[in-house]
Every structure is written in C-alpha cells, then in structure tokens.
Design an enzyme around this catalytic site. Structure first.
Site, PDB file in Angstrom:
ATOM      1  N   GLU A 271     -33.296 -17.291 -26.710  1.00 38.43           N
ATOM      2  CA  GLU A 271     -33.195 -16.833 -25.881  1.00 38.43           C
ATOM      3  C   GLU A 271     -31.793 -15.172 -25.894  1.00 38.43           C
ATOM      4  O   GLU A 271     -31.977 -14.395 -25.004  1.00 38.43           O
ATOM      5  CB  GLU A 271     -32.767 -18.182 -24.550  1.00 38.43           C
TER       6      GLU A 271
ATOM      7  N   HIS B 107     -34.614 -30.477 -19.320  1.00 39.28           N
ATOM      8  CA  HIS B 107     -35.560 -29.906 -18.284  1.00 39.28           C
ATOM      9  C   HIS B 107     -35.819 -29.940 -16.513  1.00 39.28           C
ATOM     10  O   HIS B 107     -36.546 -30.078 -16.192  1.00 39.28           O
ATOM     11  CB  HIS B 107     -37.185 -30.109 -18.193  1.00 39.28           C
TER      12      HIS B 107
HETATM   13  C1  LIG Z   1     -34.792 -23.668 -26.489  1.00 39.22           C
HETATM   14  C2  LIG Z   1     -35.278 -23.537 -26.379  1.00 39.22           C
HETATM   15  N1  LIG Z   1     -36.049 -22.382 -25.895  1.00 39.22           N
HETATM   16  C3  LIG Z   1     -36.941 -23.019 -25.337  1.00 39.22           C
HETATM   17  C4  LIG Z   1     -37.873 -24.097 -25.446  1.00 39.22           C
HETATM   18  C5  LIG Z   1     -39.149 -23.866 -25.053  1.00 39.22           C
HETATM   19  N2  LIG Z   1     -40.438 -25.023 -25.854  1.00 39.22           N
HETATM   20  C6  LIG Z   1     -40.338 -26.315 -26.134  1.00 39.22           C
HETATM   21  S1  LIG Z   1     -41.306 -26.610 -27.227  1.00 39.22           S
HETATM   22  C7  LIG Z   1     -41.913 -24.552 -27.564  1.00 39.22           C
HETATM   23  C8  LIG Z   1     -42.164 -23.679 -28.733  1.00 39.22           C
HETATM   24  C9  LIG Z   1     -42.060 -24.655 -30.528  1.00 39.22           C
HETATM   25  O1  LIG Z   1     -43.253 -23.761 -31.609  1.00 39.22           O
HETATM   26  P1  LIG Z   1     -42.919 -24.478 -32.682  1.00 39.22           P
HETATM   27  O2  LIG Z   1     -41.214 -24.564 -32.873  1.00 39.22           O
HETATM   28  O3  LIG Z   1     -43.675 -23.662 -33.637  1.00 39.22           O
HETATM   29  O4  LIG Z   1     -42.772 -26.218 -33.096  1.00 39.22           O
HETATM   30  P2  LIG Z   1     -44.005 -27.188 -33.233  1.00 39.22           P
HETATM   31  O5  LIG Z   1     -44.336 -27.283 -31.078  1.00 39.22           O
HETATM   32  O6  LIG Z   1     -45.538 -25.612 -32.522  1.00 39.22           O
HETATM   33  O7  LIG Z   1     -43.609 -27.944 -32.799  1.00 39.22           O
HETATM   34  C10 LIG Z   1     -41.036 -23.269 -26.695  1.00 39.22           C
HETATM   35  C11 LIG Z   1     -41.062 -22.354 -26.503  1.00 39.22           C
HETATM   36  C12 LIG Z   1     -37.254 -25.406 -26.261  1.00 39.22           C
HETATM   37  N3  LIG Z   1     -37.402 -26.269 -26.365  1.00 39.22           N
HETATM   38  N4  LIG Z   1     -35.920 -25.283 -26.376  1.00 39.22           N
END
Ligand SMILES: Cc1ncc(C[n+]2csc(CCOP(=O)(O)OP(=O)(O)O)c2C)c(N)n1
Ligand SMILES: [Mg+2]
Lengths: 337, 410
Positions: free
Chosen positions: A60, A129
């Site tokens: 962000e 959320h």
């Molecule tokens: C600070 C923050 N930004 C955005 C999100 C929304 N979000 C939740 S999971 C995710 C994807 C994460 O991907 P990754 O790190 O590859 O983990 P995976 O879900 O593949 O295990 C996002 C963008 C969040 N939870 N926290």
C-alpha cells in the site's frame, strides 16, 4: 436512466474519467486483469491497456507513494487500497507527503490523487475487513475525505474527486455496494435496482465535494450521518415515528457546515451517528461544531451513536454495529430531554 | 538525446490466462538430488546459487535421493503423511461447512500441505512461528486439537478467541503459533524481533517467520531482512511461493529478481529454494535452517516453490484469472501423492492401506466436527458472549469502556 449498483457506478465514474483525460491512471492490488476483488475496475485494463490500469505488488505504501510521484509528474492517479483496513502501511505517504506537498512546495508540486477504499462492516469480515478509519484522515489538513451512500452520489463524487486538484480519500461503504442496508440484517437485501438512487446517469456528471444532502426532511431532530448509517437512521426514524431530518454529509472534509447549522437551528436537537469507534471519532468534531454554532438553539445534548471502542469483532457483529434500535433510542432520548 | 525512442512502461503479465493452455516450461526443475548440501556454517557467499536452484529429494520414481535425503525413518514419514492427509480432509470439511453457512469464511491449503506440516517437525517445543493464514499444518503437525481449530472457525461458545477473530485466524502460544493477523506481512518482522529477544535473553529458542510470495512486496518483509541481517537473529524466514496472490501472479511481486529467495542475497542472508511439494525436501531444508539459527549462525531465507491449487479463499473464484487446469500442469505434483508413492516404494505402505487411512482420517475429522458443533456454529447454538466483545481490549477495562458495556446492557 440506467440502473446501477454502487460497484457499477464507481466503475462508470472511473471509465468516464479515463476516457476524458489521458492523465488518469488506475492501479492497485488485483485491480488490473481481474478488475478488483469487488470488481470496481473490471474491464478497464481491457479497454485502456496495461499501462493505464494495472496490478501492483502488495504494498500500500508503494501504491500511494508511486501515485504521489506520478501526480508530481502531472498524471492523475486514482488508486485502490483493497480494504480500508489495509491503508496503514501507506499512512506516512498520505499524512506526511500527499497532504502537504502543495503547502511545502508553495504550489510547485501538487498531489491530485484519489485513494479509494472499501470501508465499514456488516459482512462478517472481522477486524481486518470492517473498519471505518475516516477520522484518521479527517484529522489531517490537506486531505479531502468523501463517503458516498448510494450509486448516484458515488459516481458523481468520484468524478469530482478525480477532477479535484488535491488528494482525496474516498471511502466506499462495502455493505452498500449491492444495495442499501438499514441494519436489519435478518431481512433480505434490497438491490439498488429497486431504489431511486440506483438510477444513475450513464454519462458525465459530478456531485460537488463539500456539499451535504438532506435525505429526509423533518422538524424534530437532526441526524448527521454518512455511508451505511444514512439508511440505519432512516429506519430508526420510521420505527420510532420521530420526525427526524437526516443529513447525508457525503463529504466529511471539507464539511458542509451551513447545511448542518441550518437544520439544527430549525430542529433544536441533534444526534450524530457513525460506524467507527466513539473516542476521537468524526462524531466528536461534529458535536463540537454543533455546540459552537447552534448552542442557543439546542434543547437537548448532542447525542452520539457509534461503534463501541473495541476492535471490530467477528461473531458479535450485530452487537457491535450501531443498528436502528440503538439509533432509535438516541432519537427518543433527544426528544425526551 | 535525439536517438532515444520514447519510454514505455513494463507491466509483467503471466504466460497464460483463462482460455489458454497452461505452460510451466519457464519453470526450470532441477533433477532430484542434484543440489549439494553445504555445512550449516557455510559462508553465505559460497552458496548464492542455492537461491536460484530447487532442492529436491523425491524423484519421479518415488525414490529419495541425494545429499538432502535420509533424515526421516518410516514411522516419521508415515506420521507426516497422516498430517498432510488430515489437513486436506480438514480443509474439505471446513469448505463444506462454509457453504452450509456454519462459518463465514475459510481458506484452504490444497497443494501446499507439505510446507507447514514438514516444517513443524523440524522445530523444538518452545520455538515460535509467526504464521500467515495458510499454515494450519503447523497446528495439525504440532498436536493442536482439531476441535479447538473448529471452535474458532465456528465462532462458537468454545472458541478460544471468543468470536473476536475472523475464522482460521488462530492463535496458540502453547503450540508455538503466534496470533494470525489479517494485515499481510506484519508477522515477518515480528518473528525477527522474537528471535532477537531470545538472543538477548541467552535463550535457546528460535523463531520462524512466514510470508506469501505476494506479501513479500510489503515493507515489513524488507524490514525483517535488514534487522535479521544486522543482528544475525536466530530466525528462519519462510516464503511460500504458491505462484498466486489472489488474482496476481508471482511475477508482479518478484519483479526483476530472479527468484524470491534471491532477495536474501543483498542482505548476506543464506537463501535456499526448495521443492515445496516434497515433504522430505521441506523437512531437510527446514532442519538445516533451524540448526543454523540454533547454533547462533543467524537467519536463513527459504523459498518454498509450490502451487495454490484451490481458490484464494471462499470469496474467490480463480477461473476468472487463470486456466482451470493450470494446477494439473504444475510440474511438482501433489505432495500427498508423492509421499505416498515414496512410502509404497519403501515397502512401508500400500494403496490399500492408504485408502483405509483416508477413511480413518476423514472419520477423525468428522468426529472432531461433531464435537465442535455441539458448542454451536456461527448462526446457531452456543455463541461467545457479548461481554467477550468488550473484554481484552486492555488488561484492565478502562472506565469509558465499562460505561459502553453498561450501555450495551451486558
Ligand atoms: C496489508 C494487506 N493488504 C492487502 C490485503 C488483502 N489480501 C489478502 S490475502 C492477499 C494475497 C496474498 O498473497 P500471498 O502473499 O501470495 O499469499 P497466499 O494467499 O498466496 O498464501 C491480499 C492482497 C491484506 N490482507 N493485507
Ligand atoms: Mg501466494
């Protein structure tokens, strides 16, 4: 006129802004190919190409920091933070940078960016959320803060925000994306297609920043609300039979003080409602302004109905959410004072 | 200046999108057994190439080969298989429970079971994980009761977190599992802090940080590496590269870095890539890194190369952004099947016993679910109390919150 959900209205606003002005660029997490986890940017990458609408790394800080740099160059970024609950890594860039660049450079550099983010509860999203962090931004001079409550306003306000020469924090109450929500979670959702404010002009129009709107005319008590709480207040007025005047603030900063003062001087009573926590919430600013400007017209203390001062819980969502019963009690208290 | 053409922006894009044919030919897969196993006190500069290879133990024939093999006996491998099968059955039941409205949300591990299950076996009691939401194998392999996990998922009256947290955001200090945050990346640098505290206190315990490929873009990741590097913190820093971050392919977070593991090199942190679908390889690399940390040799960065077979969460539908059959084309196979085949090959297991075990495992998950459901599910039966919502904000409830609780009538 076409019917739109709030999601479609937001998409339409961005589409029109991109169409009209090549300087408008749109980016954020999952915003490009997929079109955003709430689908607010669906189809825009396909229409405008990958360099005007794209996916970003999950940072962000990176999203807002690069938006500020692009704005310094002369572009007009409209970026998405996936949930308001995830804006904090960008807080330094917003507070110390975006908000002050015009001032500290004496206008050599400016920051016409829009940071959109879904906010608010009502979807069993738990503490990450569901937050309503508007007060963390209304406290920052140099920012504008907008919270639409319906598709028509969302579109008009978003186009105005993108046009605006200064940084705008644009909260989208996610519980309103698909229909108005009055806090009666046990009832079926009304879609926007059955609500007059779901009728949205397909073309270009703006709703000016800094202007509130009276959603319900009344003589007995003024309710100051924004976002989801507008509908909760409407339900509370209907259910208590109290002739409340409900003001949808729409823009929190700069605030439409004239509209508020005119109403409270008429009704002599005021209740402030928001989903966010109580202490140092935006309601505190509203209550202070009302007593400063309307003290001699007030017949009751200014009431506040808000989320409790706890993190937003998961299972106890409906005990936390300031629903129509709590707002109704505050209206009755204001009338009985 | 005149001969410079105009600039243009580079935006990475995956090879294939829905409608296309999945293609992982750009993912080089080294032969099992081909990557050397350095001593734990190796100079990080001498193993830079390990950040670009993939350590693998199980070959296509199901044999364990090479210098990283030979660490686990039949019983330990059978236990590992059972952990992975349990996690998979647990996921299946909880996904169904979510569809039935018994909980609001769920996140599964399909395809990534080996990572957290095998890593857990390399730790000692007292060590602390700082996990993401996709490492429930740490709890299952660590002996945390499934019923407690389910009570949390159902937000029921027995929920150890009192209904406050989103389902699957577990916490168990006793089981070395730090409270999961929904805010990505925050835990990674906290793991470094915990490890530094252990060193400051002349303790012997170590920490493990966890992060997804996408989340390595957050500043917390970079802060973790610099602190771990500067203070040589006794921490294992784990990146689970499952190729996707919701709809965003790993190339967006990885950018111009050849691999995620390579991020460690600039910090002088030994960085290894490992086949995340190979239980034996995950365990071997985890043990190596844990030993380094415990010998006060400092941090290790590990990238687990794996694939997120399922949807990101119950709110997601991956068919909108990747080919439906992409997971079948994933070249590293299925971790459960690979370990099963290995055990069969060793003569310690059979297809028949595997089928039996699948049924037993499912029975035990269903039994746990029945037990948990006695305490309620999200919308029916026993619930955490509304009082619980006001407790725990502070050690002692301040007057303003006491007032609010009173106002709420609880
Ligand atoms: C600070 C923050 N930004 C955005 C999100 C929304 N979000 C939740 S999971 C995710 C994807 C994460 O991907 P990754 O790190 O590859 O983990 P995976 O879900 O593949 O295990 C996002 C963008 C969040 N939870 N926290
Ligand atoms: Mg991932």
């Amino acid at each position: 006129m076409p019917r739109m959900t709030m999601i479609e209205a937001i998409r339409s606003a961005i589409d029109i802004a991109m169409e009209r002005d090549r300087r408008v660029v749109v980016f954020g997490e999952d915003v490009g190919y997929f079109g955003g986890v709430f689908r607010c940017t669906a189809g825009l990458q396909q229409k405008y190409g990958r360099t005007r609408c794209f996916d970003t790394p999950i940072s962000e800080l990176g999203i807002v920091g690069t938006a500020i740099g692009m704005a310094a160059y002369g572009l007009k970024p409209c970026v998405e933070v996936q949930f308001a609950d995830y804006v904090y890594p960008a807080y330094d860039q917003i507070v110390s940078e975006a908000a002050r660049i015009r001032y500290r450079s004496n206008g050599q550099f400016t920051c016409p960016i829009v940071i959109r983010m879904p906010s608010g509860g009502g979807i069993f999203g738990g503490q990450t959320h569901s937050q309503s962090p508007e007060a963390l931004f209304t406290h920052v001079c140099g920012l504008k803060v907008v919270v639409p409550s319906n598709p028509r306003d969302a579109k008009g306000l978003l186009i105005a925000a993108i046009d605006d020469p200064d940084p705008v924090i644009f909260f989208e109450p996610k519980r309103l994306y698909n229909g108005p929500f009055d806090g009666h979670h046990e009832r079926p959702v009304t879609p926007w297609s059955r609500h007059p404010l779901g009728e949205v002009d397909a073309g270009h129009f703006t709703v000016p920043l800094g202007k509130a709107e009276v959603r319900r005319k009344g003589d007995s008590v003024t309710v100051l609300a924004y976002g989801t709480m507008v509908y909760v207040a409407e339900a509370a007025a209907e259910e208590t039979g109290i002739d409340a005047e409900i003001i949808d603030l729409r823009t929190l900063l700069p605030l439409d003080l004239d509209c508020i003062v005119e109403s409270v001087r008429k009704t002599g009573r005021c209740v402030v409602v928001h989903e966010a926590t109580l202490t140092s919430g935006f309601g505190a600013e509203l209550a202070a302004l009302v007593q400063e400007h309307c003290f001699y017209h007030l017949e009751a203390p200014v009431g506040r109905v808000t989320g409790w001062d706890t993190p937003y819980p998961h299972a106890q969502e409906w005990d936390y959410f300031p629903g129509p019963a709590r707002v109704g009690e505050a209206l009755v208290r204001a009338m009985e004072a | 200046m005149d001969d410079f053409p105009p600039l243009s922006l580079h935006v990475p894009e995956p090879e294939v999108r829905p409608g296309g044919t999945p293609d992982f030919s750009n993912v080089p897969i080294p032969r099992a057994g081909s990557v050397p196993r350095p001593p734990v006190d190796v100079d990080p500069r001498d193993i830079r190439d390990l950040a670009f290879s993939i350590i693998r133990v199980l070959n296509r024939e199901g044999e364990a080969v090479g210098p990283w093999s030979g660490l686990l006996c039949d019983e330990e491998l059978l236990e590992g298989l059972r952990h992975m099968m349990t996690l998979r059955a647990f996921d299946a039941r909880m996904l169904m429970a979510q569809r039935q409205g018994k909980t609001s949300f769920y996140m599964q591990h399909m395809g990534e079971e080996a990572v957290s299950c095998a890593f857990r076996k390399a730790l000692e009691p007292g060590d602390m994980n700082f996990p993401t939401y996709r490492q429930a194998g740490l709890l299952i392999a660590g002996g945390y009761p499934m019923v407690d996990m389910m009570n949390q998922i159902f937000s029921n009256e027995a929920d150890p977190l009192k209904g406050r947290q989103l389902p699957i955001m577990y916490s168990s200090k006793e089981h070395g599992f730090f409270s999961i945050s929904g805010n990505l990346g925050t835990q990674f640098v906290q793991a470094v802090g915990w490890a530094m505290a252990s060193a400051i206190s002349n303790d012997t315990r170590i920490a493990a940080g966890w992060i997804g490929d996408g989340s390595t873009a957050e500043s917390d990741f970079h802060a973790a590496l610099v602190f771990a590097s500067t203070y040589r913190a006794p921490v294992v820093l784990n990146i689970v590269n499952n190729q996707w971050a919701i709809s965003t392919f790993q190339g967006i977070a990885r950018g111009g870095s050849g691999t995620f593991a390579a991020r460690g090199l600039g910090f002088g942190i030994p960085a290894l890539r490992v086949d995340g679908n190979d239980y034996l390889a995950v365990y071997a690399v985890a043990r190596w890194a844990v030993e380094r940390a415990r010998r006060n040799l400092g941090p290790t960065l590990i990238e687990y190369v794996t694939y997120r077979v399922g949807a990101h969460s119950t709110s997601d539908d991956p068919s909108a952004y990747r080919p439906k059959d992409e997971s079948e084309a994933w070249p590293l196979g299925d971790p459960v099947i690979r370990l099963k085949n290995h055990l069969v090959r060793r003569g310690a297991w059979s297809e028949e016993r595997h089928r039996q075990a699948e049924a037993e495992v499912m029975d035990s998950v269903i039994a746990a679910q029945k037990e948990a459901e006695k305490h309620g599910t999200l919308h029916s039966g026993g619930k955490p109390s509304v009082r619980d919502m006001f407790e725990g904000v502070y050690a002692e409830m301040p007057p303003h919150l006491r007032r609010q609780r009173h106002q709420a009538g609880v």
